[in-house]
Design an enzyme around this catalytic site. Structure first.
Site, mmCIF file in Angstrom:
data_model
loop_
_atom_site.group_PDB
_atom_site.id
_atom_site.type_symbol
_atom_site.label_atom_id
_atom_site.label_comp_id
_atom_site.label_asym_id
_atom_site.label_seq_id
_atom_site.Cartn_x
_atom_site.Cartn_y
_atom_site.Cartn_z
ATOM 1 N N ASP A 102 0.059 -0.521 -5.019
ATOM 2 C CA ASP A 102 -1.138 0.053 -5.623
ATOM 3 C C ASP A 102 -0.960 1.511 -6.014
ATOM 4 O OD1 ASP A 102 -1.074 1.153 -3.058
ATOM 5 O OD2 ASP A 102 -3.236 1.014 -2.754
ATOM 6 N N ASN A 103 0.057 2.189 -5.476
ATOM 7 C CA ASN A 103 0.257 3.622 -5.720
ATOM 8 C C ASN A 103 1.712 3.991 -5.544
ATOM 9 O OD1 ASN A 103 -2.782 4.169 -3.938
ATOM 10 N ND2 ASN A 103 -2.520 4.464 -6.119
ATOM 11 N N HIS B 224 -11.364 -1.790 0.181
ATOM 12 C CA HIS B 224 -11.517 -0.445 -0.394
ATOM 13 C C HIS B 224 -12.385 -0.404 -1.639
ATOM 14 C CE1 HIS B 224 -9.131 3.582 0.126
ATOM 15 N NE2 HIS B 224 -10.414 3.656 0.480
ATOM 16 N N ASP C 212 0.838 -1.195 0.000
ATOM 17 C CA ASP C 212 0.000 0.000 0.000
ATOM 18 C C ASP C 212 0.872 1.243 0.000
ATOM 19 O OD1 ASP C 212 -2.154 1.765 0.311
ATOM 20 O OD2 ASP C 212 -3.219 0.363 1.599
ATOM 21 N N CYS D 155 -5.855 4.711 -4.267
ATOM 22 C CA CYS D 155 -5.982 3.324 -3.816
ATOM 23 C C CYS D 155 -7.192 2.612 -4.419
ATOM 24 C CB CYS D 155 -6.086 3.276 -2.291
ATOM 25 S SG CYS D 155 -4.633 3.882 -1.426
#
Length: 483
Positions: free
Chosen positions: A298-299, A133, A36, A78
């Site tokens: 993811d980012n 999410h 993450d 996200c």
């Protein structure tokens, strides 16, 4: 133990032969480890590691054993990245193009067909441990979207700071300290446990104490899942979205002070260790050769003090269309199928994982809707030299902000940092990403030829959105596309 078994065990020990592996299913296992907000420059294999205060030997070893990508691209936030992974569709299509705050309708409609649903239909056991999410109501939890089991949170780790139950880390500034928050205003968020066909149950309140220990729980439960299904000879899809290094970036107490370089470095060391636990479980079960391991983020890195991430040579922050937002670490390992030590700078997008992993599992992607992911299996395994993708549109929320094609980028909206206001450009900026990693020089005037292939990407998407209207954010279930 009978005498024959004793002799076999002794012989194996003397010859250093590993214990017999469990019977392996015909279909390969798939393990997706998703970090993450892990920036491009955090891992040793990507130029970080000791430069960030903690070596990352387990993940670096994984990169050496497989293929490392230097132009793997994600969505700027996200929720969109996780939506793209689960559906193979650009999030602008699914109404999941931005992170939604608590209290607003959110998540994937049940009309979407997730990767977990595709693989479950092929006989895979499916599990997720960590942040979802993609829906914070019960009917949009993972166990209603193709997963057999889930342990984790519906939304985001920011919400651990609401109650400020633990503010003892003197490196961090004061976090909240109940400055006006109480549960009548915004209900506390919880860690859930759920199984398909059963209501989810609250396991613990999400606060800074449980946030610190969450990844240990994620790893333990994922390892148990791997062991159970390997023993049963059942193919499995293990989706392991760890919490680290999302803010607040706090290590487990077992790792606090371990590096001597602060809590961020301690968290990086823990992240490497947790990844190693998953890899060790695969090896101990004797299923390495039949298991595709995907490691990704993811980012790009965090943009908020004091948890800022390192994005290597790239400029900007996540929540933008800068390279620091779009480029993320990505590693694949599949012994016997993927040669080790390979590095590629070809363009890959996170939507491609949906189509490719469906192929790996023998599943057919839906034919009744546009799927943006392209099948990259031949490229990943080295049967094909080049990526099957040349570019993609870059949305920030619902704004078409840029488009990437090969090693070029065209910016329509300029925003360097998530806290900067986006500025619509009167004329697009053209960037050569091979000669200008910092995106400082507009060279469109000398290279107007790039407009044609790049605008074709934009035009094709706009035509598709007209033919297949996007789902509006907050659309309730049941949803059916307009005829």
């Amino acid at each position: 133990m009978n005498s024959i078994a004793s002799i076999a065990a002794l012989t194996a020990a003397l010859l250093n032969v590993p214990a017999p592996a469990f019977a392996q299913p015909a279909s390969p296992n798939i393990v997706v480890i998703l970090m993450d907000n892990l920036g491009y420059g955090e891992l040793g294999a990507y130029g970080g590691g000791i430069l960030r205060g903690a070596p990352t030997p387990r993940i670096d070893e994984l990169a050496a054993e497989g293929v490392r990508f230097t132009n793997f691209n994600v969505e700027p936030q996200c929720t969109p990245s996780r939506s793209a992974l689960m559906t193979g569709r650009f999030p602008i299509r699914s109404g999941t193009y931005k992170v939604v705050g608590g209290g607003a309708p959110d998540g994937l409609t049940q009309w979407e067909v997730t990767l977990a649903e595709l693989l479950s239909d092929r006989g895979y056991a499916t599990g997720i441990w960590g942040k979802w999410h993609l829906g914070s109501n019960e009917d949009r939890f993972p166990t209603h979207q193709g997963f057999d089991e889930w342990y984790g949170i519906p939304r985001t780790y920011d919400e651990a700071m609401w109650s400020a139950a633990d503010d003892t880390d003197n490196e961090q500034p004061a976090i909240g300290r109940n400055q006006g928050w109480d549960e009548s205003l915004a209900p506390a968020q919880y860690i859930y446990e759920a199984r398909k066909g059963e209501p989810a149950r609250k396991v613990a309140r999400l606060d800074l104490v449980t946030r610190r220990t969450l990844d240990a729980q994620v790893a333990t439960r994922a390892v148990d899942f791997i062991q159970r299904n390997a023993k049963a000879g059942k193919p499995f899809f293990a989706y392991v979205p760890f919490s680290l290094v999302h803010m607040p970036t706090l290590p487990n107490p077992e790792f606090a002070g371990k590096t001597g370089n602060g809590s961020w470095a301690d968290a990086l060391a823990e992240m490497d260790h947790r990844s190693g636990q998953i890899l060790d479980a695969i090896k101990a079960a004797g299923i390495e050769d039949n298991t595709l391991v995907v490691f990704a983020s993811d980012n790009g890195g965090e943009a908020t003090y004091p948890w800022q991430g390192a994005n290597g040579p790239w400029r900007g922050s996540y929540f933008t269309a800068m390279e620091a937002s779009l480029r993320a670490p990505f590693i694949l390992r599949w012994p016997g199928k993927i040669s080790g030590g390979r590095v590629t700078n070809d363009v890959v997008h996170i939507v491609d994982l949906y189509t490719t992993l469906a192929h790996v599992g023998g599943a057919q992607v839906p034919q009744d809707r546009p799927i943006d992911g392209v099948d990259q299996l031949d490229f990943f395994t080295g049967k094909q030299e080049k990526s099957s993708r040349e570019g993609f549109p870059a949305y920030v929320a619902d704004r078409l902000t840029a488009v990437k094609w090969r090693n070029w980028k065209l910016h329509f909206i300029w925003q360097e940092n998530m806290y900067d206001p986006p500025q619509v450009l009167p004329v697009a900026k053209g960037i050569n990403l091979l000669t200008d990693l910092r995106e400082e020089h507009d060279v469109l005037a000398q290279n107007t030829w790039i407009v044609r292939p790049m605008m074709k990407i934009v035009g094709d998407l706009k035509a598709s959105l007209k033919q297949y209207p996007p789902i509006e954010a907050g659309t309730p279930d049941p949803y059916s596309p307009p005829k």
